[in-house]
Design an enzyme around this catalytic site. Structure first.
Site, PDB file in Angstrom:
ATOM      1  N   GLN A   1      -5.866  10.204  79.752  1.00  0.00           N
ATOM      2  CA  GLN A   1      -5.215  10.902  80.876  1.00  0.00           C
ATOM      3  C   GLN A   1      -6.230  11.582  81.795  1.00  0.00           C
ATOM      4  OE1 GLN A   1      -1.396  12.946  79.046  1.00  0.00           O
ATOM      5  NE2 GLN A   1      -2.939  12.526  77.511  1.00  0.00           N
TER       6      GLN A   1
ATOM      7  N   ASP B   1      -4.076  19.544  83.912  1.00  0.00           N
ATOM      8  CA  ASP B   1      -2.981  20.355  83.350  1.00  0.00           C
ATOM      9  C   ASP B   1      -2.023  20.879  84.425  1.00  0.00           C
ATOM     10  OD1 ASP B   1      -4.347  19.881  81.071  1.00  0.00           O
ATOM     11  OD2 ASP B   1      -5.062  21.924  80.763  1.00  0.00           O
TER      12      ASP B   1
ATOM     13  N   HIS C   1      -7.329  11.485  75.790  1.00  0.00           N
ATOM     14  CA  HIS C   1      -8.258  11.611  76.917  1.00  0.00           C
ATOM     15  C   HIS C   1      -8.167  10.491  77.943  1.00  0.00           C
ATOM     16  CE1 HIS C   1      -9.852  14.722  74.323  1.00  0.00           C
ATOM     17  NE2 HIS C   1     -10.487  15.198  75.380  1.00  0.00           N
TER      18      HIS C   1
HETATM   19  O1  F6P Z   1      -7.701  21.081  80.305  1.00  0.00           O
HETATM   20  C1  F6P Z   1      -7.700  19.705  80.325  1.00  0.00           C
HETATM   21  C2  F6P Z   1      -7.473  19.156  78.947  1.00  0.00           C
HETATM   22  O2  F6P Z   1      -7.554  17.749  79.034  1.00  0.00           O
HETATM   23  C3  F6P Z   1      -6.191  19.594  78.260  1.00  0.00           C
HETATM   24  O3  F6P Z   1      -5.072  18.895  78.711  1.00  0.00           O
HETATM   25  C4  F6P Z   1      -6.526  19.323  76.816  1.00  0.00           C
HETATM   26  O4  F6P Z   1      -5.750  20.125  75.946  1.00  0.00           O
HETATM   27  C5  F6P Z   1      -7.987  19.727  76.753  1.00  0.00           C
HETATM   28  O5  F6P Z   1      -8.495  19.597  78.067  1.00  0.00           O
HETATM   29  C6  F6P Z   1      -8.829  18.903  75.835  1.00  0.00           C
HETATM   30  O6  F6P Z   1     -10.082  19.464  75.816  1.00  0.00           O
HETATM   31  P1  F6P Z   1     -11.359  18.755  75.231  1.00  0.00           P
HETATM   32  O7  F6P Z   1     -11.712  17.618  76.146  1.00  0.00           O
HETATM   33  O8  F6P Z   1     -12.385  19.821  75.228  1.00  0.00           O
HETATM   34  O9  F6P Z   1     -10.982  18.244  73.880  1.00  0.00           O
END
Ligand code: F6P
Length: 322
Positions: free
Chosen positions: A251, A127, A249
């Protein structure tokens, strides 16, 4: 001296090179390295184990974190934080190194205020939303994943008269969307931090269509939650058939870039070189230097996007550049 490392919150590419460097530097300096598996959850469950060279052999190119991560609900309850503290005491851990983002550092702040466990924090999250810090481990790889995805989408976009809405991660922070929009030369960039103007964009797009534009690429930050609305806007206001790609994900994955591997190693070295004189700090990366900052200062500040980058992207938001 026993030093433990844990990775917390959303994993990010570059954590593994950091973990490898941690073990190597610890052995070099004759510290005993320990892993806490599963992030804060593992700290509560006592998943603490001495680290060996063989644990980190061959991990430098791998995304994610070999010691795993978690988002811990139990951490919000003091009784579990106390158990975590007792687990660290049981293993006689002298210093805890945490790789994570703002949420993890807030969790660390509560823990430190209660139990005074010496720590060093290293920013890691795609982020890139930590205050007073310009780079978090994982963001360069994430930007490259987005770049590659946008390049691929451009292949199909340029073969059809369509608009493509690409949604990037980043929670409430628009950094990934903003930087990717500029780096990839797209037509629209919408982020939570800036009030955009769709009417101005419409006027420009219609003129461009008259002059031959035949596709659009828009990058929209997930925090706005408007990707579907923007897709419909392209159809109703611009008259272009439209598609949405939520990058999600992917990313968070991928082999760490060269920048990621180098900086991860430098963060670790800096933390291990400085904790004796300057314990209980967050190592930040600021104006091409590593800078130690107080945890309180970090958790009580708000991150801000780079003004120059924002200015570059203003036309993509329907705004005038200053
Ligand atoms: O904080 C990293 C991140 O990938 C954010 O960009 C995204 O909103 C969140 O985590 C997603 O979280 P999770 O993997 O718990 O769904």
């Amino acid at each position: 001296m026993k030093i433990a490392i844990l990775t917390s919150g959303g994993d990010s590419s570059g954590m593994n090179p950091a973990i490898k460097k941690f073990v190597e530097v610890c052995y070099e300096k004759e510290y005993e390295p320990y892993f806490v598996y599963n992030g804060l959850e593992g700290l509560i469950d006592g998943k603490i184990k001495k680290a060996e060279y063989k644990d980190v052999a061959g991990i430098i190119y791998r995304g994610g974190t070999i010691i795993r991560s978690s988002r811990s609900k139990r951490w919000f309850e003091k009784k579990y934080r106390k158990i975590a503290f007792e687990n660290l005491k049981k293993h006689k851990i002298d210093l805890l190194i945490i790789l994570g983002g703002d949420g993890s550092f807030r969790a660390l702040n509560v823990f430190y205020n209660e139990f005074k466990i010496p720590f060093m924090g290293i920013p890691a999250s795609i982020d890139n939303d930590l205050p007073m810090n310009e780079y978090m481990i994982g963001v360069d790889t994430a930007l490259n994943v987005i770049r590659s995805a946008v390049d691929d989408i451009r292949d199909t976009a340029s073969s059809f008269s369509r608009a493509f809405v690409i949604e990037t991660m980043g929670r409430e922070c628009g950094y990934l969307a903003l930087t990717s929009a500029v780096a990839n030369g797209v037509e629209m960039c919408l982020i939570p931090e800036v009030e955009f103007n769709l009417e101005n964009l419409k006027k420009r797009y219609l003129k461009e269509i008259e002059k031959g534009r035949n596709y659009f690429i828009a990058i929209v930050a997930e925090g706005l939650k408007i990707s579907q609305k923007i897709k419909e806007w392209f159809e109703s206001e611009i008259g272009f058939e439209s598609r949405i790609t939520i990058l999600g994900h992917i990313q968070r994955g991928g082999s760490p870039t060269v920048i990621e591997r180098l900086r991860a190693a430098e963060f670790i070295e800096f933390a291990l070189d400085n904790f004796e004189k300057n314990p209980n700090k967050i190592v930040t990366y600021y104006k091409d230097n590593f800078v130690l900052r107080d945890l309180e200062e970090i958790v009580n500040s708000k991150y801000a996007l780079d003004e120059k980058m924002l200015n570059l992207a203003k036309p993509l938001m329907g705004l005038e550049r200053s």
